[in-house]
Motif scaffolding. Sequence first.
Motif, short mmCIF file in Angstrom:
data_model
loop_
_atom_site.label_atom_id
_atom_site.label_comp_id
_atom_site.label_asym_id
_atom_site.label_seq_id
_atom_site.Cartn_x
_atom_site.Cartn_y
_atom_site.Cartn_z
N THR A 185 -2.84 14.23 -1.54
CA THR A 185 -2.06 13.99 -0.32
C THR A 185 -0.74 13.30 -0.65
OG1 THR A 185 -4.09 13.86 0.98
CG2 THR A 185 -2.10 12.93 1.97
N ALA A 186 -0.78 12.31 -1.53
CA ALA A 186 0.45 11.64 -1.94
C ALA A 186 1.44 12.62 -2.56
CB ALA A 186 0.15 10.51 -2.93
N LYS A 187 0.95 13.52 -3.38
CA LYS A 187 1.81 14.52 -4.01
C LYS A 187 2.43 15.45 -2.96
CE LYS A 187 -0.32 14.60 -8.56
NZ LYS A 187 0.85 14.20 -9.32
N ILE A 188 1.63 15.87 -1.97
CA ILE A 188 2.14 16.74 -0.91
C ILE A 188 3.24 16.04 -0.11
CG2 ILE A 188 1.53 17.81 1.31
CD1 ILE A 188 -1.29 18.37 0.05
N LEU A 189 3.01 14.79 0.24
CA LEU A 189 3.95 14.07 1.11
C LEU A 189 5.18 13.53 0.38
CD1 LEU A 189 1.44 12.05 3.31
CD2 LEU A 189 2.73 14.11 3.94
N MET A 190 5.04 13.19 -0.88
CA MET A 190 6.12 12.50 -1.57
C MET A 190 6.99 13.39 -2.44
SD MET A 190 5.28 9.75 -0.13
CE MET A 190 6.50 8.62 -0.73
N ARG A 191 6.56 14.61 -2.68
CA ARG A 191 7.37 15.49 -3.55
C ARG A 191 8.33 16.31 -2.74
NH1 ARG A 191 3.59 17.40 -8.57
NH2 ARG A 191 3.64 15.40 -9.59
N ILE A 208 0.84 -1.20 0.00
CA ILE A 208 0.00 0.00 0.00
C ILE A 208 0.87 1.25 0.00
CG2 ILE A 208 -1.70 1.31 1.34
CD1 ILE A 208 -2.77 -1.55 2.22
N LYS A 209 1.92 1.26 0.81
CA LYS A 209 2.82 2.41 0.86
C LYS A 209 3.46 2.66 -0.51
CE LYS A 209 6.76 4.33 3.32
NZ LYS A 209 7.76 4.11 4.38
N GLY A 210 3.90 1.60 -1.17
CA GLY A 210 4.50 1.74 -2.50
C GLY A 210 3.50 2.27 -3.52
N LYS A 211 2.26 1.81 -3.42
CA LYS A 211 1.23 2.25 -4.36
C LYS A 211 0.83 3.71 -4.11
CE LYS A 211 -0.32 -2.47 -5.01
NZ LYS A 211 0.31 -2.63 -6.30
N VAL A 212 0.81 4.11 -2.83
CA VAL A 212 0.54 5.52 -2.52
C VAL A 212 1.67 6.40 -3.06
CG1 VAL A 212 0.32 7.21 -0.64
CG2 VAL A 212 -0.98 5.08 -0.55
N SER A 213 2.91 5.95 -2.90
CA SER A 213 4.05 6.70 -3.43
C SER A 213 3.94 6.86 -4.94
CB SER A 213 5.36 5.99 -3.09
OG SER A 213 5.58 5.99 -1.72
N ALA A 214 3.47 5.82 -5.62
CA ALA A 214 3.32 5.88 -7.08
C ALA A 214 2.25 6.91 -7.48
CB ALA A 214 2.98 4.50 -7.63
N LEU A 215 1.26 7.13 -6.62
CA LEU A 215 0.23 8.13 -6.93
C LEU A 215 0.84 9.52 -7.11
CD1 LEU A 215 -2.75 7.32 -4.51
CD2 LEU A 215 -2.58 6.81 -6.95
N LYS A 238 3.42 10.36 -8.55
CA LYS A 238 4.03 10.51 -9.87
C LYS A 238 2.99 10.64 -10.97
CE LYS A 238 7.98 7.90 -8.30
NZ LYS A 238 8.21 6.57 -7.86
N ARG A 239 1.73 10.44 -10.64
CA ARG A 239 0.66 10.55 -11.64
C ARG A 239 0.39 12.01 -11.99
NH1 ARG A 239 -3.09 6.06 -11.97
NH2 ARG A 239 -4.65 7.59 -12.56
N GLY A 240 -0.27 12.22 -13.09
CA GLY A 240 -0.72 13.57 -13.44
C GLY A 240 -1.75 14.04 -12.43
N TYR A 241 -2.02 15.33 -12.47
CA TYR A 241 -2.96 15.90 -11.52
C TYR A 241 -4.34 15.30 -11.67
CZ TYR A 241 -5.89 19.03 -8.88
OH TYR A 241 -6.79 19.52 -7.98
N GLU A 242 -4.91 14.91 -10.54
CA GLU A 242 -6.31 14.49 -10.45
C GLU A 242 -6.87 15.09 -9.18
OE1 GLU A 242 -7.31 10.34 -11.16
OE2 GLU A 242 -5.34 10.05 -12.07
#
Length: 180
Positions: A174-180, A154-161, A163-167
């Motif tokens: 939240t993934a973008k805020i935490l992982m970038r 789940i953590k790996g899949k959230v991290s992958a979110l 890298k996705r384009g904006y949705e």
Amino acid sequence: MDHFETIIATLLEAENYWVRRSFKVTLTKEEKSQAIGKASIPRPEIDLLAFRFSKNEVIALEAKSFFDSPGVRLGELLEENEVPTGRYKIFTSQRYRSVVLSGLLRDLIAGGMANSKTRIVPGLAAGHIYQKQSEPMREFMDKRGWFFWSPEDIKGKVSALAKRGYENDPAIITAKILMR
């Protein structure tokens, strides 16, 4: 619907599943009393149904966050009960699983969401596992042909979110805020 289920649904959708939330399975009185052995149980509810049309498959997924608790215990999943008891009835009672998944398929066919050849697979997404036993739990689930996402998955899949384009989705944002 809790927020963990919402996040898991987003992760499934990111992997090209169509997701239906909080699906209540219709069972007859006879199925409840004679087949399951509990005449007074409420309608079984599946947290998430994940449809993979290319495989004609539906995952009947239990989503258990269990954050700030000991976590999902492998020992509880290993139990085998004739009459369904506990949190993991779909996994621990073959009798219950057979009746509920048959009822689920019947409901999906009646709703035009499946056909007689659709395969139903039990599944578990666990946010926290007791004593970090993800690999033994994966072995247990894989041996039975069941779907499983560990906290690490789940953590790996959230991290992958991230890298996705904006949705405009809270989990992706939240993934973008935490992982970038």
